[in-house]
Design an enzyme around this catalytic site. Structure first.
Site, PDB file in Angstrom:
ATOM      1  N   TYR A 133      -5.424   0.314   4.699  1.00  0.00           N
ATOM      2  CA  TYR A 133      -6.404  -0.655   5.331  1.00  0.00           C
ATOM      3  C   TYR A 133      -7.758   0.340   5.830  1.00  0.00           C
ATOM      4  O   TYR A 133      -7.865   1.666   5.234  1.00  0.00           O
ATOM      5  CB  TYR A 133      -6.010  -1.156   6.563  1.00  0.00           C
ATOM      6  CG  TYR A 133      -4.958  -2.387   6.422  1.00  0.00           C
ATOM      7  CD1 TYR A 133      -5.551  -3.639   5.966  1.00  0.00           C
ATOM      8  CD2 TYR A 133      -3.676  -2.121   6.743  1.00  0.00           C
ATOM      9  CE1 TYR A 133      -4.523  -4.447   5.505  1.00  0.00           C
ATOM     10  CE2 TYR A 133      -2.839  -3.276   6.293  1.00  0.00           C
ATOM     11  CZ  TYR A 133      -3.139  -4.229   5.885  1.00  0.00           C
ATOM     12  OH  TYR A 133      -2.310  -5.294   5.491  1.00  0.00           O
ATOM     13  N   HIS A 160      -1.347   2.269   4.961  1.00  0.00           N
ATOM     14  CA  HIS A 160      -1.169   0.960   4.452  1.00  0.00           C
ATOM     15  C   HIS A 160      -2.496   0.545   3.657  1.00  0.00           C
ATOM     16  O   HIS A 160      -2.382  -0.480   3.047  1.00  0.00           O
ATOM     17  CB  HIS A 160      -0.536  -0.026   4.927  1.00  0.00           C
ATOM     18  CG  HIS A 160       0.802   0.222   5.634  1.00  0.00           C
ATOM     19  ND1 HIS A 160       1.403  -0.682   6.596  1.00  0.00           N
ATOM     20  CD2 HIS A 160       1.586   1.300   5.524  1.00  0.00           C
ATOM     21  CE1 HIS A 160       2.434   0.081   6.873  1.00  0.00           C
ATOM     22  NE2 HIS A 160       2.674   1.257   6.252  1.00  0.00           N
TER      23      HIS A 160
END
Length: 367
Positions: free
Chosen positions: A171, A169
């Site tokens: 990060y 995602h």
């Protein structure tokens, strides 16, 4: 024939069913990331509702970064005793709870505190948050690897049943995997072997901290679904490497806030758009020994049962449906197998506490 209500094991951890609550940014911790009564209630309600195993929202491994509002933290030893009541509230209902450990990188809200630095593999502006991180020197890479290891040690001491390393995602760890965001020319950049080094070394540090028997999961993108992002073939390589190194379970997700429209991790779907990462999870499953968890748009019990048997999937994870219906698993087990009520509107994706549009409307009607 496998069912979603089978009792299984992942390593030393017993699971009472195959339902996993995928990580959700809950947004109800206090300003320093510590536990609140509301956070405890979130997880005890899920356990009461029949979820066999839940993965927490992303939990900050260090406070050198700015936390998201209401984000969980585990960046010092004060959190060990802090989390014990939350864990106990889940275990009372014979469910498991896995702590998701994460570093945000530039996917956070800008803070005026100059001591809060945004780090990334390269100084490439984030496509959604529009923050440009500082390129991490090697000593900072080692600092974050140790921060993940220390966070895992604290989770183990607090009684969590395992940890999940968040490498999806967009990060920090997922950013190292992305050719778009990782433009390094050292041992942490260029080839997928080098770009995956940060994640593989972080896993090794975590494993050394918690020992060989403690469950360690990873969440990874099957594809970044953006121009220049990590493609599926490279995801396969990383999963196979982690599998060889002893990872206990792999959750296959995809995309980020930088992805193309409706190709991120929380997609708006109709009845024909369920299980949108399933084809990737199936291919991963056929190439690794570790259990594979498929997430992404699961709404129908019959479809999930078919995935267990036809695609040899191990576990199915849901997120938004459990925000809509805490007791969804109990409802299905009692015989009401109508699909989850969640309509994938993403109202619950807004910052702050997770509130389903149906709950909000019911509260408004009641008032």
């Amino acid at each position: 024939m496998k069912t979603m209500f089978d009792k299984t094991h992942i390593g030393s951890m017993a699971l009472k069913n195959r339902f996993i609550r995928s990580a959700v940014y809950d947004g109800v911790s206090d300003a320093t990331g510590h536990v609140t009564p509301q956070l405890c209630t979130v997880y005890s309600n899920l356990a009461k509702g029949g979820v066999g195993t839940m993965i927490t929202g992303l939990c900050a491994v260090t406070d050198v970064e700015q936390l998201l509002p209401g984000q969980m933290g585990i960046y010092d030893d004060s959190f060990i005793d802090d989390y014990k009541p939350l864990v106990h509230g889940v275990h009372e209902h014979h469910a498991n709870i896995i702590l998701q450990i994460a570093a945000l990188g530039p996917q956070t809200i800008t803070d005026s505190d100059a001591s809060k630095v945004m780090w990334g593999p390269s100084p490439i502006m984030d496509g959604a948050f529009h923050n440009t991180p500082h390129a991490m020197p090697n000593d900072m890479i080692l600092f974050f690897q140790q921060a993940f290891a220390d966070a895992a040690r604290r989770a183990q001491a607090a009684g969590f049943d395992g940890v999940q390393i968040h490498a999806a995602h967009g990060y920090l760890l997922g950013r190292f995997l992305s050719p778009h965001y990782n433009r390094r020319s050292d041992e942490y950049g260029d080839s997928i072997e080098n770009r995956s080094r940060m994640l593989r070394e972080t896993y090794a540090a975590v494993r050394a901290a918690v020992g060989p028997q403690y469950p360690v999961f990873v969440k990874i993108n099957c594809d970044d679904f953006m121009d220049g992002g990590m493609p599926f073939e490279e995801c396969m390589y990383v999963c196979q490497e982690l599998d060889r190194e002893g990872i206990d379970a792999i959750e296959i997700s995809g995309g980020s806030r930088s992805s193309r429209d409706n190709e991120g991790y929380a997609r708006k779907i109709d009845a024909n758009g369920e299980a949108y990462f399933a084809q990737y999870a199936k291919r991963i499953k056929s190439n690794v020994k570790a259990p594979v968890i498929s997430v992404g748009g699961h709404r129908n019990l019959q479809t999930m049962t078919s995935m267990l048997n036809d695609d040899s999937m191990d576990y199915l994870a849901l997120a938004r449906p459990f925000i809509c219906e805490n007791d969804l698993v109990a409802r299905w087990k009692a015989g009401d197998t109508a699909p989850a009520q969640c309509i994938s509107c993403n109202t619950c994706a807004k910052p702050g506490p997770k509130v389903c549009i149906f709950h909000k409307k019911a509260a408004e009607d009641a008032s």
